[in-house]
Design an enzyme around this catalytic site. Sequence first.
Site, PDB file in Angstrom:
ATOM      1  CB  ALA A 280      -1.321  -0.059   1.148  1.00  0.00           C
ATOM      2  CD  GLU A 284       1.453   0.684  -6.246  1.00  0.00           C
ATOM      3  OE1 GLU A 284       2.129   0.600  -4.476  1.00  0.00           O
ATOM      4  OE2 GLU A 284       0.364   0.102  -6.397  1.00  0.00           O
ATOM      5  CG  ASP A 326       9.867  33.244 -37.013  1.00  0.00           C
ATOM      6  OD1 ASP A 326      10.879  33.250 -36.301  1.00  0.00           O
ATOM      7  OD2 ASP A 326       9.727  32.111 -37.564  1.00  0.00           O
ATOM      8  CG  ASP A 635       9.299  29.867 -41.000  1.00  0.00           C
ATOM      9  OD1 ASP A 635      10.495  29.464 -40.712  1.00  0.00           O
ATOM     10  OD2 ASP A 635       8.081  30.238 -41.342  1.00  0.00           O
ATOM     11  CG  ASP A 639      13.834  29.271 -38.445  1.00  0.00           C
ATOM     12  OD1 ASP A 639      15.221  30.353 -38.953  1.00  0.00           O
ATOM     13  OD2 ASP A 639      13.012  29.281 -39.662  1.00  0.00           O
ATOM     14  CD  GLU A 704      -2.771   3.627   2.684  1.00  0.00           C
ATOM     15  OE1 GLU A 704      -1.648   2.768   2.352  1.00  0.00           O
ATOM     16  OE2 GLU A 704      -3.495   4.183   1.979  1.00  0.00           O
ATOM     17  CG  ASN A 729      -2.710   0.362  -2.252  1.00  0.00           C
ATOM     18  OD1 ASN A 729      -2.321   2.100  -2.089  1.00  0.00           O
ATOM     19  ND2 ASN A 729      -1.766  -0.533  -3.159  1.00  0.00           N
TER      20      ASN A 729
HETATM   21  P1  ATP Z   1       9.766  36.436 -39.906  1.00  0.00           P
HETATM   22  O1  ATP Z   1       8.869  35.618 -40.797  1.00  0.00           O
HETATM   23  O2  ATP Z   1      11.198  36.448 -39.287  1.00  0.00           O
HETATM   24  O3  ATP Z   1       9.029  37.079 -38.601  1.00  0.00           O
HETATM   25  P2  ATP Z   1       9.752  37.851 -41.798  1.00  0.00           P
HETATM   26  O4  ATP Z   1       9.183  36.458 -43.043  1.00  0.00           O
HETATM   27  O5  ATP Z   1       9.336  39.238 -42.530  1.00  0.00           O
HETATM   28  O6  ATP Z   1      10.760  37.402 -40.784  1.00  0.00           O
HETATM   29  P3  ATP Z   1      11.795  36.403 -44.507  1.00  0.00           P
HETATM   30  O7  ATP Z   1      10.693  35.994 -44.824  1.00  0.00           O
HETATM   31  O8  ATP Z   1      13.014  36.864 -43.983  1.00  0.00           O
HETATM   32  O9  ATP Z   1      11.293  37.121 -43.045  1.00  0.00           O
HETATM   33  O10 ATP Z   1      12.045  37.825 -44.972  1.00  0.00           O
HETATM   34  C1  ATP Z   1      13.081  38.864 -44.940  1.00  0.00           C
HETATM   35  C2  ATP Z   1      12.689  39.888 -45.975  1.00  0.00           C
HETATM   36  O11 ATP Z   1      12.848  39.549 -47.144  1.00  0.00           O
HETATM   37  C3  ATP Z   1      11.514  40.732 -45.969  1.00  0.00           C
HETATM   38  O12 ATP Z   1      11.218  41.779 -45.223  1.00  0.00           O
HETATM   39  C4  ATP Z   1      11.187  40.870 -47.874  1.00  0.00           C
HETATM   40  O13 ATP Z   1      11.522  41.989 -47.283  1.00  0.00           O
HETATM   41  C5  ATP Z   1      12.065  40.196 -48.287  1.00  0.00           C
HETATM   42  N1  ATP Z   1      11.274  38.989 -48.414  1.00  0.00           N
HETATM   43  C6  ATP Z   1      10.410  38.457 -48.351  1.00  0.00           C
HETATM   44  N2  ATP Z   1       9.913  37.461 -49.165  1.00  0.00           N
HETATM   45  C7  ATP Z   1      10.008  37.384 -49.890  1.00  0.00           C
HETATM   46  C8  ATP Z   1      10.450  36.735 -51.213  1.00  0.00           C
HETATM   47  N3  ATP Z   1       8.996  36.160 -51.259  1.00  0.00           N
HETATM   48  N4  ATP Z   1      10.767  36.731 -52.121  1.00  0.00           N
HETATM   49  C9  ATP Z   1      11.601  38.380 -52.191  1.00  0.00           C
HETATM   50  N5  ATP Z   1      11.885  38.682 -51.527  1.00  0.00           N
HETATM   51  C10 ATP Z   1      11.475  38.054 -50.224  1.00  0.00           C
END
Ligand code: ATP
Length: 892
Positions: A280, A284, A326, A635, A639, A704, A729
């Site tokens: 008891a 466990e 982010d 993402d 990262d 107990e 128990n």
């Molecule tokens: P987080 O998701 O970290 O908050 P974020 O999504 O704003 O940041 P990134 O996606 O790295 O960061 O984008 C950084 C910069 O790159 C943006 O501010 C933009 O000016 C440029 N950017 C974002 N997406 C594109 C794309 N598809 N093509 C070209 N430039 C881009």
Amino acid sequence: MRYHEMNPEEIREKIQTDFNKGLTEEEVSRRRKQFGFNELQEGEKQSALLLFFSQFKDFMVIVLLVATLISGLLGEYIDAIAIMAIVLLNGILGFFQERRAEKSLEALKELSAPTATVLRNGKWVKIPSKEIVPGDIIRFASGDRIGADVRILEANSLEIEESALTGESVPTSKDTEVIHGENVGIGDMSNMAFMGTMVTRGSGVGVVIGTGMKTAMGQIADMLQTTETLTTPLQRRLEQLGKILIIVALFLTLLVVMIGIMQGHDLYTMFLSGVSLAVAAIPEGLPAIVTIALSLGVQRMIKKNSIVRKLPAVETLGCASVICSDKTGTMTQNKMTVTHLWANNEVWNVSGQGYVPEGKFMKNNNIVDPKKDVHFEKLLSFAILCNHANLITEKKNDYKLDGDPTEGALLVAGLKAGFTRENLLNEYTIIQEFPFDSARKMMTIIVENKKGERFAITKGAPDILIQLSESVFANGKEQHLTQQWINRLQQAVESLAKQALRTIAISYKKLNTKTTYVHESEVENNLTFIGLHGMIDPPRPEVKDAIKECKEAGIKTVMITGDHVITAKAIGKELGLIRSDSLVLDGATLDTMSVEELEEVVDRVSVFARVSPEHKLKIVKALQNNGHIVAMTGDGVNDAPAIKAADIGIAMGITGTDVAKESSSLVLLDDNFATIKAAIQEGRNIYENIRKFIRYLLASNVGEILVMLFAMILAMPLPLVPIQILWVNLVTDGLPAMALGLDRPEDDVMKRAPRSPKEGVFARGLGWKVISRGFLIGVATLIAFIVVYRNNPNDLAYAQTVAFATLVLAQLIHVFDCRSEHSIFSRNPFGNPYLVWAVISSVILLLVVIYYPPLATVFHTVPIVPRDWLLILAMASIPTFLLVGSLFIHKK
Ligand code: ATP
């Protein structure tokens, strides 16, 4: 001939598929029948029977069973059978608890199963990787884990890391060229991608040539059968504690037995009592209940959109002191709309909502037509070309985006002006692409027009494109980028960013037709700057409150974004993230700092802007060195290291890549910051619930043992017979303890500072509570026993029944006290319906074994007269209410 030696035509012949439309559903089910699911065979699992028997392998349980057997042989049939039945019930309870725990862990695994994007019936769809069949066409991009063995048909700057197969951690570049020769090693098959390997760069399309055990991974699957058993720090600590408790319980039991024998009790009775007491008193059930509490909590978390991938994270969540999140999509909605354009030193506004491609262009409140302005025409149409987003309409006026929201916003802006990708692709052919990545913050395509002229179109972060530009397209021609122009561009960017707009610049560059470009840096220089898009991305409405609640809970929120410093600051202010003394650091400054230098300021930084994923690791380290428990979101592939290094790595469920998810311990199904807060809250709650039933179980056990020990010391008869001890128990270890695991959090659970990860199980007064309550339960039971026994020394069974009832009720009252860290009165005692039902059914069971004659015989009980119930209730209340009362006096 093997697949790497075949050209696409030969592969299509062999594998019978349509490269443009993929397989049909009928064909998929036919092939599924033929090839089975795309799964690696798993190792043997513990069978249910084995699990059941393992419930009885505890040393003390075996001793009890042997002792019972002996007593059975000696003629004590009823006792023996009853004890056996209780041990069996206990085993069944343990079995179901463990089964349940195991099942929920399996369900978790299922939830975090990988997915793949395949072409079926002419449409790209996302399916669980398990459902891939040979002949499927699959698409993959940076961050994806390849779901099956694939012959590559299309590759854009594709690189794949194959260490899972080859041990080589440097990614291999992939292409579509046929390779000659039978005996090519996996590492050299540059036109193949293998199950389990990981795309680190670029994107590609391929046809599946092998699934399940028929893959390169399947061939070595046996070597991969390492089943990871994941226990949490608390579980490990409890395991150690369990060992100590066993020793203590055995020692005390031995003491009871020895004193009992010295006081003249007979050996046999003392032996059986001792063993029952040991069974008891040894908690466990604890490990199984902890697992259940953890996994039930995990299931509650799923309902709140977070999936725990690693069980230990549940505990760590409750310790989190900093959340690094982010911005885009997590704190904001990631529903972007272009509202401002800048070109030729003019600002235009764009009207319209969301992804509906209808809106007007205005210059100083007058409607204008971008098709009639060469600067805005280039700005909008190039942004559509250098873009992968698609707009999908299934119903009228219901537009959905397939792809990156930033690109979606650019696409919609262009559509509003009347440009379409189809028309543009009649004019331009796309020759090559350098995909976007968050470290470069730009993307480039190379196109050729009808005249055979080639040029590059680059879109990306404006501050970076300005640096790479040597001219600007204004007044209909390319002009040298003078300092004056640079100032103008920077001002334009700043003025958009101050309005919390995300900015994207578009530029181009004429190229030589003859040259082939291998690396993006050969193209992304000496650009001609065209203009800017400014897009809104509204904060998620619930985030502001979530940040505030985190602050009250002693958790700091830090925003980490690739976006422009000023945009980030503006959004940080809107979200209440930036205080007067907050610092905002940018990636360039971070580059110049060592981890030690960062440590000095990091506690004051609320926003990191224009950072690359690589910076995140440095931030995590600096925070951890300052003693923080860090939650970090991410993402992309890049990262992953930071997610892994963080105490709680969090991946996005929607936008997250497989790699990010696999490195994480928590996945947010809705990508929402507020979900992190909810998960932390749940994490704290789970830990508190575990504390609740540890407190309850151990105090019960102490009670107990002590009632028996004190009775022996006072030379009294045994206050409880073995079967009664076992019954107590079973009932207390069972329902009430489990109900505590389902308790709701206390109101102030998010008003306390985070728990220190070093904190022991008995911290914050829990040890004292266990001992004091346990002591009082023991003493109160003994008093009830003595009072009744003194009254009528001839009826020992009656006194024992009273002691039995007092002990059970004292525990069942005490269980309500365990719901709060403060006192039983600090919350509605009946607020947990499971507990109320558990207690009611335990009381009914108690009454049944006392008043139902056949069971009364088994349990050696006799009916209690009403007057004595008053005594029992009074005594049973003492342990809980006496100390609460003293608490009151103390406070006053
Ligand atoms: P987080 O998701 O970290 O908050 P974020 O999504 O704003 O940041 P990134 O996606 O790295 O960061 O984008 C950084 C910069 O790159 C943006 O501010 C933009 O000016 C440029 N950017 C974002 N997406 C594109 C794309 N598809 N093509 C070209 N430039 C881009």
